[in-house]
Design an enzyme around this catalytic site. Structure first.
Site, short mmCIF file in Angstrom:
data_model
loop_
_atom_site.label_atom_id
_atom_site.label_comp_id
_atom_site.label_asym_id
_atom_site.label_seq_id
_atom_site.Cartn_x
_atom_site.Cartn_y
_atom_site.Cartn_z
N CYS A 28 74.94 50.52 4.87
CA CYS A 28 74.75 50.42 3.50
C CYS A 28 74.31 51.55 2.57
CB CYS A 28 73.65 49.37 3.03
SG CYS A 28 72.15 49.32 3.84
N HIS B 199 65.27 53.58 23.70
CA HIS B 199 66.13 52.56 22.79
C HIS B 199 66.03 52.78 21.39
CE1 HIS B 199 65.59 49.97 26.70
NE2 HIS B 199 66.56 50.95 26.81
N HIS C 241 67.28 47.65 3.35
CA HIS C 241 68.69 47.72 2.92
C HIS C 241 68.82 48.54 1.50
CE1 HIS C 241 72.62 46.26 2.05
NE2 HIS C 241 72.36 45.87 0.85
N ASP D 209 75.83 46.13 6.73
CA ASP D 209 76.32 46.43 8.10
C ASP D 209 75.89 47.35 8.70
OD1 ASP D 209 77.08 48.19 6.13
OD2 ASP D 209 79.11 47.70 6.31
#
Length: 296
Positions: A110, A290, A217, A107
């Site tokens: 992590c 960005h 992750h 999400d």
């Protein structure tokens, strides 16, 4: 018994044991018997690890000599004991604590969820990320000399705003700050390289935690104990856990449970431009300012 006399050592839970009754011509059976006698264990109750990081000593050919197994004078072994739990006088079961990966949600937070899980002895709190992001932003803001644009990749104030955003991913800077805050060594176990990066390694902390990294992750690594409890913090002198953590990465790598950051597909969440790999994402961020990306 012929051959050169060897002085060997064995690291156990009770301390370091010395073996001085073997020679280079002694075989692995004799080595095991000597260790069993000194440790007060049966030969089925332990495994022998050698080298650094310690790796399981192969005993496929028990009559091969120590010299044939490249065991030299001064060698240090590590004993990995198996726990035996007795339930009744006539019934016993073997239990070996197991180090394993604990999967947390992907999400964008992590890293924070993983570190919080490990520091709270196994409490899964998906709302912890806000406080940890604020902690990191506050730490960075207070030390603008160290946390300058060269370190952060952006202005100090811009970074603080960025890390407070729940869509921003944590990485090396955040791990370094969390290691200092908790005064614990944080070991990042990389699946792709099967390497461990140790944050806080130079601080001589007494404990460490492990997080598994697949390229994008983080997941915590914990040990399952016999009473269904978990252990999340480990001594920095515990080589066995260190080796087992590498084994988790090796198994995940064989199953290709990692992300190739050079070729994975991303999309800028600001302008929706598709990108390939970390390099294009960095170039896009530099060109457009960005900084929010998502994988697709």
């Amino acid at each position: 018994m012929t051959g050169k006399t060897l002085k060997l050592r064995v690291r156990t839970k009770k301390g370091v044991l010395k073996i001085d009754n073997l020679t280079s011509e002694s075989n692995l059976i004799e080595l095991k018997k000597s260790i069993a006698g000194l440790a007060g264990l049966s030969e089925s109750q332990f495994k022998i690890l050698s080298g650094y990081p310690p790796k399981l000593l192969s005993i496929t050919n028990e009559i091969s000599t120590l010299e044939q197994n490249s065991i030299k004078d001064g060698e240090m072994f590590t004993l990995e004991e198996q726990t035996v739990l007795t339930t009744t006088p006539s019934e016993s079961i073997k239990f070996e604590s197991k180090l394993e990966r604990k999967v947390v949600p992907a999400d964008n937070s992590c890293l924070f969820t993983s570190v919080n899980y490990l520091m709270t002895d196994g409490i899964m709190d998906l709302n912890c990320q806000k406080n940890l992001r604020e902690l990191i932003a506050s730490t960075v803001k207070k030390d603008s000399v160290y946390f300058n644009e060269a370190i952060l990749g952006k202005k100090n104030s811009d970074y603080c705003d960025w890390i407070r955003n729940s869509t921003s991913w944590g990485g090396c800077i955040e791990i370094m700050i969390l290691s200092k805050y908790y005064k614990i060594e944080i070991c990042v176990v990389d699946i792709r390289t099967c390497r461990i990066d140790r944050f806080g390694e130079d601080c001589n902390y007494s404990q460490r935690i492990f997080v598994l990294y697949d390229g994008i992750h983080f997941d915590p690594i914990h040990m399952i104990l016999h009473n269904d409890k978990v252990q999340t913090k480990f001594s920095t002198s515990d080589d066995l856990v260190y080796v087992k953590a590498i084994s988790i990465a090796e198994e995940a790598k064989k199953a290709r449970q990692f992300t190739d950051t050079q070729n994975f597909k991303l999309r800028c969440l600001v302008c929706q431009e598709p990108l390939i790999g970390e390099k294009q994402a960095q170039e896009h961020a530099k060109k457009t300012s960005h900084i929010n990306f998502g994988e697709f």
